[in-house]
Design a protein around this motif. Structure first.
Motif, PDB file in Angstrom:
ATOM      1  N   ASN A  12       7.221   5.465   2.894  1.00  0.00           N
ATOM      2  CA  ASN A  12       7.226   6.067   4.224  1.00  0.00           C
ATOM      3  C   ASN A  12       5.845   6.330   4.791  1.00  0.00           C
ATOM      4  O   ASN A  12       5.672   7.189   5.630  1.00  0.00           O
ATOM      5  CB  ASN A  12       8.024   7.373   4.197  1.00  0.00           C
ATOM      6  CG  ASN A  12       9.495   7.114   4.031  1.00  0.00           C
ATOM      7  OD1 ASN A  12       9.985   6.042   4.358  1.00  0.00           O
ATOM      8  ND2 ASN A  12      10.203   8.073   3.509  1.00  0.00           N
ATOM      9  N   ILE A  13       4.853   5.578   4.339  1.00  0.00           N
ATOM     10  CA  ILE A  13       3.506   5.730   4.883  1.00  0.00           C
ATOM     11  C   ILE A  13       3.337   4.778   6.059  1.00  0.00           C
ATOM     12  O   ILE A  13       3.781   3.637   6.013  1.00  0.00           O
ATOM     13  CB  ILE A  13       2.450   5.413   3.803  1.00  0.00           C
ATOM     14  CG1 ILE A  13       2.520   6.443   2.679  1.00  0.00           C
ATOM     15  CG2 ILE A  13       1.056   5.373   4.397  1.00  0.00           C
ATOM     16  CD1 ILE A  13       1.634   6.120   1.506  1.00  0.00           C
ATOM     17  N   PHE A  14       2.706   5.254   7.111  1.00  0.00           N
ATOM     18  CA  PHE A  14       2.369   4.388   8.239  1.00  0.00           C
ATOM     19  C   PHE A  14       0.984   3.811   7.949  1.00  0.00           C
ATOM     20  O   PHE A  14      -0.030   4.462   8.134  1.00  0.00           O
ATOM     21  CB  PHE A  14       2.383   5.169   9.553  1.00  0.00           C
ATOM     22  CG  PHE A  14       2.148   4.313  10.754  1.00  0.00           C
ATOM     23  CD1 PHE A  14       3.050   3.337  11.120  1.00  0.00           C
ATOM     24  CD2 PHE A  14       1.023   4.473  11.519  1.00  0.00           C
ATOM     25  CE1 PHE A  14       2.839   2.537  12.222  1.00  0.00           C
ATOM     26  CE2 PHE A  14       0.792   3.691  12.632  1.00  0.00           C
ATOM     27  CZ  PHE A  14       1.710   2.720  12.977  1.00  0.00           C
ATOM     28  N   ARG A  15       0.949   2.602   7.457  1.00  0.00           N
ATOM     29  CA  ARG A  15      -0.290   1.984   6.998  1.00  0.00           C
ATOM     30  C   ARG A  15      -1.110   1.428   8.165  1.00  0.00           C
ATOM     31  O   ARG A  15      -0.582   1.126   9.226  1.00  0.00           O
ATOM     32  CB  ARG A  15       0.025   0.869   6.019  1.00  0.00           C
ATOM     33  CG  ARG A  15       0.754   1.360   4.800  1.00  0.00           C
ATOM     34  CD  ARG A  15       0.891   0.251   3.788  1.00  0.00           C
ATOM     35  NE  ARG A  15       1.649   0.677   2.636  1.00  0.00           N
ATOM     36  CZ  ARG A  15       1.186   1.447   1.653  1.00  0.00           C
ATOM     37  NH1 ARG A  15      -0.042   1.886   1.691  1.00  0.00           N
ATOM     38  NH2 ARG A  15       1.952   1.787   0.639  1.00  0.00           N
ATOM     39  N   LYS A  16      -2.390   1.295   7.914  1.00  0.00           N
ATOM     40  CA  LYS A  16      -3.306   0.776   8.920  1.00  0.00           C
ATOM     41  C   LYS A  16      -2.937  -0.648   9.323  1.00  0.00           C
ATOM     42  O   LYS A  16      -3.047  -1.033  10.480  1.00  0.00           O
ATOM     43  CB  LYS A  16      -4.726   0.818   8.377  1.00  0.00           C
ATOM     44  CG  LYS A  16      -5.785   0.807   9.424  1.00  0.00           C
ATOM     45  CD  LYS A  16      -7.135   1.119   8.805  1.00  0.00           C
ATOM     46  CE  LYS A  16      -8.125   1.429   9.902  1.00  0.00           C
ATOM     47  NZ  LYS A  16      -9.407   1.854   9.373  1.00  0.00           N
ATOM     48  N   ARG A  17      -2.476  -1.435   8.367  1.00  0.00           N
ATOM     49  CA  ARG A  17      -2.107  -2.826   8.654  1.00  0.00           C
ATOM     50  C   ARG A  17      -0.880  -2.926   9.549  1.00  0.00           C
ATOM     51  O   ARG A  17      -0.614  -3.976  10.119  1.00  0.00           O
ATOM     52  CB  ARG A  17      -1.867  -3.582   7.350  1.00  0.00           C
ATOM     53  CG  ARG A  17      -0.630  -3.129   6.634  1.00  0.00           C
ATOM     54  CD  ARG A  17      -0.392  -3.900   5.380  1.00  0.00           C
ATOM     55  NE  ARG A  17       0.938  -3.534   4.879  1.00  0.00           N
ATOM     56  CZ  ARG A  17       1.450  -3.984   3.772  1.00  0.00           C
ATOM     57  NH1 ARG A  17       0.772  -4.813   3.021  1.00  0.00           N
ATOM     58  NH2 ARG A  17       2.652  -3.605   3.405  1.00  0.00           N
TER      59      ARG A  17
END
Length: 134
Positions: A12-17
Motif C-alpha cells: 500500500n505504498i504510493f511509490r515514486k515510480r
C-alpha cells in the motif's frame, strides 16, 4: 513486528515510480488515450507497457484555493494507494477534477470522493473488457 506484516504494508505504498510526471507521457494521454467520465471526474487512460500503473492528478485553479486543491489531490492519491488491487495495472491515468465536484466539495468527504473515483475505474475495466472481447 513480523516480516510478513511488513511486506503486506509495503503493497500500500504510493511509490515514486507510480507518479506520472513527464510532459511527453501526459501529452500521449491527450493524443492517444481513451476517457471515462462522470459528473465529478474525467479519467484519461492509456496502456503504458509496464507492470504497474502510474497516475497524475489535475485540479484547476477554479476549483478553489490551494488548500482545497491539495486536499483533493491527497484524497485521490490515498484512494489509489489503498485500492491498487481493484485498479488495472499497466496503465497511465490522468485524473481530472470537474467543476461539479468543486461545487459540492465542502459537503463531501474522502469516502464519497473515493467511491466516485472507484466507480469510474470500474467502468474503465468494463470498457476495456468489452474492447478486448470484440
Amino acid at each position: 513486528m513480523e516480516i510478513s506484516s511488513l511486506r503486506s504494508k509495503r503493497i500500500n505504498i504510493f511509490r515514486k515510480r507510480e507518479r506520472l510526471r513527464l510532459r511527453r507521457d501526459i501529452s500521449l494521454l491527450f493524443k492517444s488515450g481513451s476517457a471515462v467520465q462522470n459528473e465529478d471526474f474525467v479519467i484519461l487512460y492509456r496502456k503504458n507497457g509496464l507492470d504497474y500503473s502510474r497516475i497524475a492528478i489535475s485540479v484547476r485553479k477554479k476549483f478553489g484555493k490551494a488548500n482545497r486543491r491539495n486536499k483533493l489531490r491527497r484524497w485521490v492519491r490515498e484512494c489509489f494507494r489503498l485500492n491498487k488491487d481493484s485498479i488495472p495495472a499497466g496503465y497511465d491515468f490522468l485524473i481530472i477534477a470537474r467543476k461539479s465536484l468543486s461545487e459540492k466539495f465542502e459537503k463531501s468527504n474522502y469516502w464519497t470522493v473515493c467511491k466516485t473515483l472507484l466507480n469510474n475505474f470500474e467502468r474503465l475495466i468494463n470498457e476495456e473488457s468489452n474492447i478486448g472481447s470484440d
